[in-house]
Design an enzyme around this catalytic site. Sequence first.
Site, PDB file in Angstrom:
ATOM      1  N   ASP A  29       0.853  -1.190   0.000  1.00 51.88           N
ATOM      2  CA  ASP A  29       0.000   0.000   0.000  1.00 51.88           C
ATOM      3  C   ASP A  29       0.897   1.253   0.000  1.00 51.88           C
ATOM      4  O   ASP A  29       1.896   1.328   0.709  1.00 51.88           O
ATOM      5  CB  ASP A  29      -0.900  -0.002   1.237  1.00 51.88           C
ATOM      6  CG  ASP A  29      -2.047   0.980   1.105  1.00 51.88           C
ATOM      7  OD1 ASP A  29      -3.198   0.533   1.004  1.00 51.88           O
ATOM      8  OD2 ASP A  29      -1.786   2.205   1.104  1.00 51.88           O
ATOM      9  N   ASN A  82     -12.850  -3.156   2.650  1.00 50.77           N
ATOM     10  CA  ASN A  82     -13.792  -2.039   2.733  1.00 50.77           C
ATOM     11  C   ASN A  82     -14.741  -2.128   1.542  1.00 50.77           C
ATOM     12  O   ASN A  82     -14.291  -2.247   0.403  1.00 50.77           O
ATOM     13  CB  ASN A  82     -13.039  -0.707   2.700  1.00 50.77           C
ATOM     14  CG  ASN A  82     -12.145  -0.522   3.922  1.00 50.77           C
ATOM     15  OD1 ASN A  82     -12.543  -0.860   5.030  1.00 50.77           O
ATOM     16  ND2 ASN A  82     -10.948   0.003   3.719  1.00 50.77           N
ATOM     17  N   HIS A  95     -10.233  -5.303  -3.293  1.00 50.27           N
ATOM     18  CA  HIS A  95      -8.913  -5.622  -2.753  1.00 50.27           C
ATOM     19  C   HIS A  95      -9.036  -6.025  -1.289  1.00 50.27           C
ATOM     20  O   HIS A  95      -9.941  -5.562  -0.590  1.00 50.27           O
ATOM     21  CB  HIS A  95      -7.944  -4.433  -2.893  1.00 50.27           C
ATOM     22  CG  HIS A  95      -8.485  -3.142  -2.389  1.00 50.27           C
ATOM     23  ND1 HIS A  95      -9.397  -2.386  -3.101  1.00 50.27           N
ATOM     24  CD2 HIS A  95      -8.280  -2.486  -1.224  1.00 50.27           C
ATOM     25  CE1 HIS A  95      -9.714  -1.311  -2.400  1.00 50.27           C
ATOM     26  NE2 HIS A  95      -9.055  -1.354  -1.249  1.00 50.27           N
ATOM     27  N   HIS A  97      -6.983  -5.878   2.200  1.00 50.15           N
ATOM     28  CA  HIS A  97      -5.843  -5.329   2.929  1.00 50.15           C
ATOM     29  C   HIS A  97      -5.258  -6.422   3.831  1.00 50.15           C
ATOM     30  O   HIS A  97      -6.015  -7.155   4.480  1.00 50.15           O
ATOM     31  CB  HIS A  97      -6.271  -4.174   3.839  1.00 50.15           C
ATOM     32  CG  HIS A  97      -6.807  -2.972   3.129  1.00 50.15           C
ATOM     33  ND1 HIS A  97      -6.051  -1.840   2.908  1.00 50.15           N
ATOM     34  CD2 HIS A  97      -8.023  -2.711   2.599  1.00 50.15           C
ATOM     35  CE1 HIS A  97      -6.785  -0.929   2.287  1.00 50.15           C
ATOM     36  NE2 HIS A  97      -7.991  -1.427   2.081  1.00 50.15           N
TER      37      HIS A  97
END
Length: 105
Positions: A29, A82, A95, A97
């Site tokens: 990230d 999310n 995606h 995390h």
Amino acid sequence: MDCIFCKIINGDFNTEFVLENDYAVVFKDINPKADTHLLVVPKKHVASLNELDDEILLGKLMMTVKDAVKKCGLNSYRTVINTGKEAGQEVFHLHIHILAGNIKL
Ligand code: 5GP
Ligand code: ZN
């Protein structure tokens, strides 16, 4: 399609992949919220979990999480997806995390 993660997958920014397989890439990230903050991103564009209808791909993404953490020598970590603006989704390409160490989230 104007999608930042599709461009990363396409190699447009020469992003280094921690791991790549037939269906996903894993990269760091850009704005890490932990000592290790990786993103597991399917090669196929799917806007969010709400649009995903492929349970096999979902399973493969979670197995990719396991491969990535193993490669990084991690066995304690948090996974986050999310979904939707109000939940904090900023990039509308699904995606997962992976966060480990001093998690600030
Ligand atoms: P979201 O808020 O959508 O769940 O997470 C998007 C994540 O993508 C954020 O943590 C953000 O820092 C990261 N991100 C956004 N643009 C880029 C980029 O161009 N490169 C990388 N490596 N990460 C990005
Ligand atoms: Zn995309």
